[in-house]
Design a protein around this motif. Sequence first.
Motif, PDB file in Angstrom:
ATOM      1  N   GLY A  81       0.971  -1.403  17.512  1.00 22.31           N
ATOM      2  CA  GLY A  81       1.176   0.038  17.440  1.00 22.31           C
ATOM      3  C   GLY A  81       2.361   0.401  16.572  1.00 22.31           C
ATOM      4  O   GLY A  81       2.283   1.309  15.732  1.00 22.31           O
ATOM      5  N   ILE A  82       3.470  -0.290  16.751  1.00 22.48           N
ATOM      6  CA  ILE A  82       4.677  -0.005  15.960  1.00 22.48           C
ATOM      7  C   ILE A  82       4.427  -0.272  14.478  1.00 22.48           C
ATOM      8  O   ILE A  82       4.729   0.564  13.610  1.00 22.48           O
ATOM      9  CB  ILE A  82       5.857  -0.846  16.479  1.00 22.48           C
ATOM     10  CG1 ILE A  82       6.249  -0.385  17.883  1.00 22.48           C
ATOM     11  CG2 ILE A  82       7.051  -0.748  15.525  1.00 22.48           C
ATOM     12  CD1 ILE A  82       7.277  -1.271  18.552  1.00 22.48           C
ATOM     13  N   VAL A  83       3.852  -1.435  14.183  1.00 17.95           N
ATOM     14  CA  VAL A  83       3.591  -1.774  12.786  1.00 17.95           C
ATOM     15  C   VAL A  83       2.539  -0.844  12.189  1.00 17.95           C
ATOM     16  O   VAL A  83       2.660  -0.385  11.042  1.00 17.95           O
ATOM     17  CB  VAL A  83       3.141  -3.247  12.667  1.00 17.95           C
ATOM     18  CG1 VAL A  83       2.767  -3.582  11.219  1.00 17.95           C
ATOM     19  CG2 VAL A  83       4.236  -4.178  13.153  1.00 17.95           C
ATOM     20  N   GLY A  84       1.505  -0.531  12.977  1.00 15.55           N
ATOM     21  CA  GLY A  84       0.466   0.375  12.489  1.00 15.55           C
ATOM     22  C   GLY A  84       1.008   1.752  12.163  1.00 15.55           C
ATOM     23  O   GLY A  84       0.651   2.353  11.145  1.00 15.55           O
ATOM     24  N   VAL A  85       1.892   2.259  13.023  1.00  9.44           N
ATOM     25  CA  VAL A  85       2.500   3.567  12.775  1.00  9.44           C
ATOM     26  C   VAL A  85       3.386   3.503  11.535  1.00  9.44           C
ATOM     27  O   VAL A  85       3.417   4.451  10.729  1.00  9.44           O
ATOM     28  CB  VAL A  85       3.311   4.017  14.008  1.00  9.44           C
ATOM     29  CG1 VAL A  85       4.217   5.181  13.669  1.00  9.44           C
ATOM     30  CG2 VAL A  85       2.373   4.393  15.148  1.00  9.44           C
ATOM     31  N   ARG A 100      -0.925   3.518  -1.186  1.00 11.53           N
ATOM     32  CA  ARG A 100      -0.950   4.433  -0.048  1.00 11.53           C
ATOM     33  C   ARG A 100      -2.250   4.296   0.731  1.00 11.53           C
ATOM     34  O   ARG A 100      -2.260   4.250   1.968  1.00 11.53           O
ATOM     35  CB  ARG A 100      -0.768   5.880  -0.522  1.00 11.53           C
ATOM     36  CG  ARG A 100       0.610   6.166  -1.081  1.00 11.53           C
ATOM     37  CD  ARG A 100       0.714   7.591  -1.611  1.00 11.53           C
ATOM     38  NE  ARG A 100       0.629   8.584  -0.545  1.00 11.53           N
ATOM     39  CZ  ARG A 100       0.731   9.894  -0.737  1.00 11.53           C
ATOM     40  NH1 ARG A 100       0.931  10.362  -1.970  1.00 11.53           N
ATOM     41  NH2 ARG A 100       0.657  10.722   0.267  1.00 11.53           N
ATOM     42  N   VAL A 101      -3.366   4.219   0.009  1.00  7.48           N
ATOM     43  CA  VAL A 101      -4.674   4.060   0.660  1.00  7.48           C
ATOM     44  C   VAL A 101      -4.716   2.748   1.436  1.00  7.48           C
ATOM     45  O   VAL A 101      -5.207   2.672   2.568  1.00  7.48           O
ATOM     46  CB  VAL A 101      -5.804   4.129  -0.382  1.00  7.48           C
ATOM     47  CG1 VAL A 101      -7.145   3.774   0.269  1.00  7.48           C
ATOM     48  CG2 VAL A 101      -5.862   5.513  -1.005  1.00  7.48           C
ATOM     49  N   LEU A 102      -4.192   1.681   0.824  1.00  8.38           N
ATOM     50  CA  LEU A 102      -4.170   0.373   1.484  1.00  8.38           C
ATOM     51  C   LEU A 102      -3.349   0.424   2.772  1.00  8.38           C
ATOM     52  O   LEU A 102      -3.778  -0.100   3.816  1.00  8.38           O
ATOM     53  CB  LEU A 102      -3.586  -0.672   0.535  1.00  8.38           C
ATOM     54  CG  LEU A 102      -3.359  -2.070   1.135  1.00  8.38           C
ATOM     55  CD1 LEU A 102      -4.684  -2.681   1.573  1.00  8.38           C
ATOM     56  CD2 LEU A 102      -2.650  -2.967   0.141  1.00  8.38           C
ATOM     57  N   LEU A 103      -2.189   1.066   2.720  1.00  9.32           N
ATOM     58  CA  LEU A 103      -1.326   1.120   3.897  1.00  9.32           C
ATOM     59  C   LEU A 103      -1.943   1.953   5.013  1.00  9.32           C
ATOM     60  O   LEU A 103      -1.868   1.584   6.190  1.00  9.32           O
ATOM     61  CB  LEU A 103       0.044   1.681   3.514  1.00  9.32           C
ATOM     62  CG  LEU A 103       0.897   0.805   2.582  1.00  9.32           C
ATOM     63  CD1 LEU A 103       2.243   1.463   2.328  1.00  9.32           C
ATOM     64  CD2 LEU A 103       1.084  -0.582   3.148  1.00  9.32           C
ATOM     65  N   VAL A 104      -2.553   3.074   4.663  1.00  7.27           N
ATOM     66  CA  VAL A 104      -3.212   3.903   5.674  1.00  7.27           C
ATOM     67  C   VAL A 104      -4.349   3.126   6.327  1.00  7.27           C
ATOM     68  O   VAL A 104      -4.506   3.108   7.559  1.00  7.27           O
ATOM     69  CB  VAL A 104      -3.722   5.218   5.056  1.00  7.27           C
ATOM     70  CG1 VAL A 104      -4.629   5.948   6.048  1.00  7.27           C
ATOM     71  CG2 VAL A 104      -2.554   6.117   4.670  1.00  7.27           C
ATOM     72  N   GLY A 105      -5.157   2.465   5.510  1.00  9.98           N
ATOM     73  CA  GLY A 105      -6.265   1.682   6.062  1.00  9.98           C
ATOM     74  C   GLY A 105      -5.776   0.553   6.948  1.00  9.98           C
ATOM     75  O   GLY A 105      -6.322   0.316   8.041  1.00  9.98           O
ATOM     76  N   ALA A 106      -4.723  -0.149   6.511  1.00 10.58           N
ATOM     77  CA  ALA A 106      -4.185  -1.243   7.317  1.00 10.58           C
ATOM     78  C   ALA A 106      -3.596  -0.719   8.619  1.00 10.58           C
ATOM     79  O   ALA A 106      -3.712  -1.361   9.678  1.00 10.58           O
ATOM     80  CB  ALA A 106      -3.124  -1.992   6.516  1.00 10.58           C
ATOM     81  N   LEU A 129       1.451  -7.887   6.113  1.00  8.95           N
ATOM     82  CA  LEU A 129       1.277  -6.918   5.034  1.00  8.95           C
ATOM     83  C   LEU A 129       2.530  -6.072   4.854  1.00  8.95           C
ATOM     84  O   LEU A 129       2.973  -5.828   3.720  1.00  8.95           O
ATOM     85  CB  LEU A 129       0.075  -6.018   5.332  1.00  8.95           C
ATOM     86  CG  LEU A 129      -0.184  -4.900   4.317  1.00  8.95           C
ATOM     87  CD1 LEU A 129      -0.518  -5.494   2.945  1.00  8.95           C
ATOM     88  CD2 LEU A 129      -1.296  -3.970   4.791  1.00  8.95           C
ATOM     89  N   LEU A 130       3.112  -5.630   5.953  1.00  9.72           N
ATOM     90  CA  LEU A 130       4.325  -4.817   5.866  1.00  9.72           C
ATOM     91  C   LEU A 130       5.458  -5.613   5.220  1.00  9.72           C
ATOM     92  O   LEU A 130       6.193  -5.094   4.369  1.00  9.72           O
ATOM     93  CB  LEU A 130       4.727  -4.342   7.261  1.00  9.72           C
ATOM     94  CG  LEU A 130       5.951  -3.418   7.344  1.00  9.72           C
ATOM     95  CD1 LEU A 130       5.734  -2.160   6.521  1.00  9.72           C
ATOM     96  CD2 LEU A 130       6.263  -3.065   8.793  1.00  9.72           C
ATOM     97  N   ILE A 131       5.597  -6.884   5.609  1.00 11.11           N
ATOM     98  CA  ILE A 131       6.648  -7.719   5.032  1.00 11.11           C
ATOM     99  C   ILE A 131       6.406  -7.944   3.540  1.00 11.11           C
ATOM    100  O   ILE A 131       7.324  -7.824   2.710  1.00 11.11           O
ATOM    101  CB  ILE A 131       6.724  -9.065   5.778  1.00 11.11           C
ATOM    102  CG1 ILE A 131       7.183  -8.843   7.219  1.00 11.11           C
ATOM    103  CG2 ILE A 131       7.666 -10.026   5.056  1.00 11.11           C
ATOM    104  CD1 ILE A 131       7.145 -10.091   8.075  1.00 11.11           C
ATOM    105  N   VAL A 132       5.153  -8.257   3.179  1.00 12.31           N
ATOM    106  CA  VAL A 132       4.822  -8.532   1.781  1.00 12.31           C
ATOM    107  C   VAL A 132       5.062  -7.307   0.910  1.00 12.31           C
ATOM    108  O   VAL A 132       5.660  -7.386  -0.180  1.00 12.31           O
ATOM    109  CB  VAL A 132       3.365  -9.014   1.652  1.00 12.31           C
ATOM    110  CG1 VAL A 132       2.921  -9.021   0.191  1.00 12.31           C
ATOM    111  CG2 VAL A 132       3.218 -10.402   2.248  1.00 12.31           C
TER     112      VAL A 132
END
Length: 639
Positions: free
Chosen positions: A565-569, A589-595, A616-619
């Motif tokens: 939840g934290i990472v998704g938000v 932006r599209v990639l991050l929203v989808g992830a 993904l967030l780290i990369v």
Amino acid sequence: MLQNRRPLTGLWALFARLMAALVPVSTIVYVSRVLPDMGLIVYKEQFLAFFLTLCLALTFMTVPARAAHKQQAHVPWYDVILVLAALAIGGYISFEYGSLITTMGLITDDKVLVSAIGVVLLLEAARRQAGWVMVGLALVALSYAYFGHHLSGVFETRVIGLDRLLIYNYLGTGAILGTPLYVAATIVAAFVLFGQVLFLVGGGDAISNFAFALMGRRRGGPAKVAVLSSAFFGSLSGSASGNVATTGMLTIPMMRRVGYSDTKAAAIEAVASTGGLVLPPVMAATGFLMAEFLGIPYSTVAIAAAIPALLFYLCVYLQVDMEAGRNGITGWQGDDLPGLRRSCIEILPVVLPFAGLLYTLFALYWSPAASAFMGTGITIIVSLALAWMRQSARGYFNVIATAGEAVVFIAIMCAVAGLVVGCLGLTGLGSSLAQNLVTLSGGSVWLLLGFAAIGCIVLGMGVPVTATYIILVILVGPALVEVGVDDLSAHMFVFYFGTLSFLTPPVCLAVFVAASIAQSPPMRTAGYALRFAIVAYLIPFVFVFNPAFLFQGTWLEIANATVAGIVGVFLLSAGLVGYLKAPLSIALRVLLVGAGLVALFLCGTSWLVTLFAVALLIVVSRYKFGSSDKRTLGSAPVS
């Protein structure tokens, strides 16, 4: 709540203040069980009838029949008649309920007359307090119960006589004198008194100063102050629009001065204020109703609501911070912010009452009302011990009366909601509507949730959140349970989307109040509010399919849901704002929203989903910010 109150003077003002003070005092006497200890047995319905009588009489004394008459400094003759009628009806029920309950199945003229007058007085009081919306719902419910036998198909009802309809709703235990009014007369009254006493002795200022000292000079500081302070005040006040009007007068101008646009400043305040309604430990008192309906301890409800509420505020906070970073908005530059050390010292006396409240509520398992009174008692003791918090006897009396006046509105709304519930119970519409919704959805849980979300938002528009929850949980809740949604998730789903009616166009009351303060276009402000509150629209669907978000499951499942939840938000917020320490390209932006969506909705299937989101967030962070020459790769200015 309408603000057309008479500026009463003289004996009328004194009488109104005494009656207002009697409202919370009656709650204290009932909850503390003083009368039974003295050998005097009091039925719950007797107390509720007495409590409702005070609220009705106080309404007719202080709220004029028309807004044009709000300058009246006296009570006109026709309202005197209504006050006397309310006192007569309430007195009759309060003193004769012992004999009435033994003959409740018999229809007699006195019961019909008392019930008819009582229903009319209640509807008129509701009209004065909140306008025609709740009155219209009640009239529709009464009309359906009385004329429903003329309909055909699934909406056809059996014949219900007017006399039986009135008696059941006003004197029975499952309608006006039912659970909604009981919660308002005990739990809500206790917490309103706690909040009012806390603010009287300077608790509100201490909390505001602490928020400004902690967040004021950070990037986008005033917006973060709005998020923090509005969360707390919204949880206590129970009114999203009222919270906006209180805290927004200070935070919105400050947000505009540091660089937030008018629309975004108003949207941030509206969203932060509305989120307080779903934030433990108080949850605007609606959580206590949920516990009553489900028959579970309130601590279970509060714990279940914790992760969704924290994700909601994390989303708002991150977007506020990212907006500030993208637009170069700094913190408050003035020298008028309070010092952090002094603010910490001033907030300590405020922490003690909350500590007592939480300890008795969650550790000793006291009733919510008793815990709130404990918090009130600690607040008064602390204020008497500290000279800068101490008040005069008149000040303490006035705050009790003010608390009583604040409870009246909620009590009237809960009584009307009880009337609607009573009509639905007589007709059986709640169960038949659930069957129809299930049939309409074809058994698809996703489709039914979509129908339920839309229905909750529409039915909640213009209706106080507590009344909204009561009505929706009767109409929509059974349908969700029938398709396999567990009871707690179904109630929480209805609660969330009923609350979101304050933000959802076209009737978005919290947004309209914020927009009027910021002088921004309401619909454009509502558009930004939807973005800032995006998690609130997603999380109910998430916890329906993954109860770990409601602390239902193993610790490993709950930990997985929390991390995901934290990472998704985080991913979702960055994608929506278009900033993560630097502007992001459209593709990223599209990639991050989808992830972010994948992390929220699919984390329950495997830990691998959560690990993918974290990786993904780290990369992305390393790729964007690993070196100065890589900083611009894949990024583009965002409008």
